[in-house]
Design an enzyme around this catalytic site. Structure first.
Site, PDB file in Angstrom:
ATOM      1  N   CYS A  61      49.926 -25.504  24.637  1.00 31.95           N
ATOM      2  CA  CYS A  61      49.032 -25.744  25.783  1.00 31.95           C
ATOM      3  C   CYS A  61      49.579 -26.788  26.741  1.00 31.95           C
ATOM      4  O   CYS A  61      49.046 -26.967  27.831  1.00 31.95           O
ATOM      5  CB  CYS A  61      47.647 -26.140  25.289  1.00 31.95           C
ATOM      6  SG  CYS A  61      46.998 -24.963  24.113  1.00 31.95           S
ATOM      7  N   HIS A  76      43.905 -30.074  30.199  1.00 31.73           N
ATOM      8  CA  HIS A  76      43.900 -28.823  29.424  1.00 31.73           C
ATOM      9  C   HIS A  76      42.460 -28.514  29.016  1.00 31.73           C
ATOM     10  O   HIS A  76      41.718 -29.396  28.586  1.00 31.73           O
ATOM     11  CB  HIS A  76      44.793 -28.979  28.194  1.00 31.73           C
ATOM     12  CG  HIS A  76      44.685 -27.840  27.242  1.00 31.73           C
ATOM     13  ND1 HIS A  76      44.689 -26.529  27.659  1.00 31.73           N
ATOM     14  CD2 HIS A  76      44.536 -27.803  25.885  1.00 31.73           C
ATOM     15  CE1 HIS A  76      44.563 -25.737  26.607  1.00 31.73           C
ATOM     16  NE2 HIS A  76      44.466 -26.485  25.518  1.00 31.73           N
ATOM     17  N   ASN A 131      39.826 -21.424  26.285  1.00 28.43           N
ATOM     18  CA  ASN A 131      41.137 -22.069  26.194  1.00 28.43           C
ATOM     19  C   ASN A 131      42.216 -21.016  26.421  1.00 28.43           C
ATOM     20  O   ASN A 131      42.393 -20.116  25.597  1.00 28.43           O
ATOM     21  CB  ASN A 131      41.281 -22.711  24.810  1.00 28.43           C
ATOM     22  CG  ASN A 131      42.622 -23.382  24.597  1.00 28.43           C
ATOM     23  OD1 ASN A 131      43.562 -23.180  25.362  1.00 28.43           O
ATOM     24  ND2 ASN A 131      42.709 -24.184  23.550  1.00 28.43           N
TER      25      ASN A 131
HETATM   26  N1  ACO Z   1      29.486 -20.721  15.012  1.00 31.19           N
HETATM   27  C1  ACO Z   1      28.611 -21.359  14.194  1.00 31.19           C
HETATM   28  N2  ACO Z   1      28.992 -22.276  13.286  1.00 31.19           N
HETATM   29  C2  ACO Z   1      30.301 -22.585  13.233  1.00 31.19           C
HETATM   30  C3  ACO Z   1      31.251 -21.977  14.047  1.00 31.19           C
HETATM   31  C4  ACO Z   1      30.808 -20.995  14.962  1.00 31.19           C
HETATM   32  N3  ACO Z   1      31.648 -20.352  15.823  1.00 31.19           N
HETATM   33  N4  ACO Z   1      32.462 -22.478  13.754  1.00 31.19           N
HETATM   34  C5  ACO Z   1      32.277 -23.395  12.794  1.00 31.19           C
HETATM   35  N5  ACO Z   1      30.964 -23.452  12.461  1.00 31.19           N
HETATM   36  C6  ACO Z   1      30.319 -24.291  11.478  1.00 31.19           C
HETATM   37  C7  ACO Z   1      31.269 -24.818  10.422  1.00 31.19           C
HETATM   38  O1  ACO Z   1      31.413 -23.887   9.373  1.00 31.19           O
HETATM   39  C8  ACO Z   1      30.542 -26.074   9.982  1.00 31.19           C
HETATM   40  O2  ACO Z   1      29.498 -25.717   9.095  1.00 31.19           O
HETATM   41  P1  ACO Z   1      29.135 -26.665   7.834  1.00 31.19           P
HETATM   42  O3  ACO Z   1      28.686 -27.964   8.472  1.00 31.19           O
HETATM   43  O4  ACO Z   1      28.059 -25.908   7.154  1.00 31.19           O
HETATM   44  O5  ACO Z   1      30.400 -26.805   7.060  1.00 31.19           O
HETATM   45  C9  ACO Z   1      29.884 -26.586  11.272  1.00 31.19           C
HETATM   46  O6  ACO Z   1      29.811 -25.452  12.157  1.00 31.19           O
HETATM   47  C10 ACO Z   1      30.650 -27.672  11.941  1.00 31.19           C
HETATM   48  O7  ACO Z   1      32.003 -27.265  12.040  1.00 31.19           O
HETATM   49  P2  ACO Z   1      33.116 -28.216  12.598  1.00 31.19           P
HETATM   50  O8  ACO Z   1      34.446 -27.555  12.494  1.00 31.19           O
HETATM   51  O9  ACO Z   1      32.942 -29.553  11.966  1.00 31.19           O
HETATM   52  O10 ACO Z   1      32.648 -28.293  14.134  1.00 31.19           O
HETATM   53  P3  ACO Z   1      33.216 -29.192  15.268  1.00 31.19           P
HETATM   54  O11 ACO Z   1      32.123 -29.931  15.903  1.00 31.19           O
HETATM   55  O12 ACO Z   1      34.445 -29.969  14.843  1.00 31.19           O
HETATM   56  O13 ACO Z   1      33.708 -28.117  16.354  1.00 31.19           O
HETATM   57  C11 ACO Z   1      35.713 -27.107  17.157  1.00 31.19           C
HETATM   58  C12 ACO Z   1      34.727 -27.186  16.003  1.00 31.19           C
HETATM   59  C13 ACO Z   1      34.988 -26.561  18.361  1.00 31.19           C
HETATM   60  C14 ACO Z   1      36.838 -26.165  16.772  1.00 31.19           C
HETATM   61  C15 ACO Z   1      36.269 -28.510  17.475  1.00 31.19           C
HETATM   62  O14 ACO Z   1      36.679 -29.139  16.283  1.00 31.19           O
HETATM   63  C16 ACO Z   1      37.421 -28.472  18.428  1.00 31.19           C
HETATM   64  O15 ACO Z   1      37.268 -28.157  19.600  1.00 31.19           O
HETATM   65  N6  ACO Z   1      38.609 -28.874  17.971  1.00 31.19           N
HETATM   66  C17 ACO Z   1      39.764 -28.942  18.841  1.00 31.19           C
HETATM   67  C18 ACO Z   1      40.279 -27.568  19.087  1.00 31.19           C
HETATM   68  C19 ACO Z   1      41.423 -27.644  20.046  1.00 31.19           C
HETATM   69  O16 ACO Z   1      41.434 -28.460  20.937  1.00 31.19           O
HETATM   70  N7  ACO Z   1      42.422 -26.817  19.860  1.00 31.19           N
HETATM   71  C20 ACO Z   1      43.535 -26.983  20.728  1.00 31.19           C
HETATM   72  C21 ACO Z   1      44.123 -25.700  20.880  1.00 31.19           C
HETATM   73  S1  ACO Z   1      45.487 -25.932  21.938  1.00 31.19           S
HETATM   74  C22 ACO Z   1      46.719 -24.831  21.526  1.00 31.19           C
HETATM   75  O17 ACO Z   1      47.833 -25.251  21.409  1.00 31.19           O
HETATM   76  C23 ACO Z   1      46.369 -23.384  21.320  1.00 31.19           C
END
Ligand code: ACO
Length: 316
Positions: free
Chosen positions: A115, A239, A269
């Site tokens: 990214c 980003h 994204n």
């Molecule tokens: N719908 C409903 N529930 C979900 C979903 C979903 N789509 N996905 C995860 N959950 C659940 C999980 O299972 C978890 O449940 P639990 O509490 O019973 O275990 C709960 O929601 C919380 O999950 P977390 O992973 O802790 O949620 P978080 O608030 O961290 O959000 C996210 C997840 C959106 C992925 C976040 O961590 C994030 O944005 N991380 C950075 C991602 C990123 O920037 N990636 C860069 C990519 S760049 C590249 O190079 C491609």
């Protein structure tokens, strides 16, 4: 790293373009097949819908042609094509296919820094101009839907497809690029990765935790080299990974989020396309005036980070 990060010849962005596939997939659409909800995705990511479809070549040709048209350039006047992508259509030659379809007659190659790729490519293109090229077409494109596991609710809502492009032209004087920084930390490579031919794997929470820090470390280096502070920024083009990451970055910079370009609600994204699409939307909306300072800042798999400070408009 050189103390002064500007090339022998300066450059300005003289045209830009963007392309989103026609097909829109909403969170409600995803919730039909995944154990998720619109409310969860919007609250945790800021994404409401995303565009899915096309190929890296077709989207690149669309955005690249717009950028050439806006710059008023015929294809033979481009000296190099640099395509930032993590999802080339083929193992090699994707940039060359784009070159052929745009009618260019110059060198063409891909840059892959996840990214952060578009900012890497922008800095790379400034290097070509410092070495004597006059006009470089830079395209950032990703078709992440092709490497997304659509049965994985942790990643499927995040990723999508798009392309953004700019034409960079050499000018007398310093040009628009005042400072830049490229970073990588391979010790974090297991947090966000995809096997060749495989799908995205991500430790979302840990990526989130590191993202703000590595983006801001990079931004601070670029601003220091540019001789500005966050107060001087008219526009931040981050980003588009998560609205909460963008908010946290603005908080760290001490600027209100209204100064950021935000597209994530309708694009998701789009990796290498994320920054040029957000830049194009902000420019098309007339958000930038001559003399404005713009910060481009990204992070991604690798993990990589990259940033650049531009002063829009003139050449002095
Ligand atoms: N719908 C409903 N529930 C979900 C979903 C979903 N789509 N996905 C995860 N959950 C659940 C999980 O299972 C978890 O449940 P639990 O509490 O019973 O275990 C709960 O929601 C919380 O999950 P977390 O992973 O802790 O949620 P978080 O608030 O961290 O959000 C996210 C997840 C959106 C992925 C976040 O961590 C994030 O944005 N991380 C950075 C991602 C990123 O920037 N990636 C860069 C990519 S760049 C590249 O190079 C491609």
């Amino acid at each position: 790293m050189p103390a002064t990060r500007t090339g022998a010849a300066g450059a300005v962005i003289s045209g830009w373009g963007m392309a989103l596939p026609d097909k829109v997939v909403t969170n409600h659409d995803l919730a039909e097949t995944l154990d998720t909800s619109d409310e969860w995705i919007v609250t945790r990511t800021g994404i409401s819908s995303r565009h899915i479809g096309g190929s890296t070549v077709s989207l690149s040709v669309a955005s690249g042609q717009q950028a050439l048209d806006m710059a008023g350039l015929t294809p033979e006047r481009i000296d190099a094509l640099v395509v930032a992508t993590t999802t080339p259509d083929r193992q090699w030659g994707t940039a060359a296919m784009i070159q052929e379809q745009l009618g260019l007659s110059c060198g063409a190659y891909e840059v892959n820094a996840a990214c952060s790729g578009f900012v890497y490519a922008l800095v790379n293109a400034h290097g070509l101009i410092a070495m004597g090229a006059n006009r470089v077409l830079i395209i950032g494109t990703d078709t992440l839907s092709r490497i997304t596991d659509w049965n994985d609710r942790a990643t499927a809502p995040l990723f999508a497809d798009a392309s953004g492009a700019v034409v960079l032209e050499s000018v007398e004087g310093r040009g628009q690029l005042l400072g830049w920084d490229l970073d990588a930390d391979g010790s974090a490579s297991e947090l966000l990765w995809a096997e060749v031919g495989g799908t995205v794997n991500m430790e979302g929470k840990e990526v989130f935790r590191r993202a703000v820090r590595i983006m801001m470390d990079s931004a601070e280096k670029s601003m220091r080299h540019a001789g500005i502070t966050a107060d001087d920024l008219a526009l931040i083009v981050p980003h588009q990974a998560n609205i909460r990451i963008i908010q946290a970055a603005c908080d760290r910079l001490g600027v209100e989020i209204e100064r950021a370009a935000v597209t994530i609600d309708h694009t998701g994204n789009t990796s290498s396309a994320s920054i040029p699409v957000a830049l194009a939307e902000a420019l098309n909306a007339g958000r930038v005036a001559d003399g404005d300072h713009i910060l481009l800042v990204g992070f991604g798999g690798g993990m990589t980070a990259a940033s650049a400070v531009l002063r829009w408009g003139g050449t002095s």
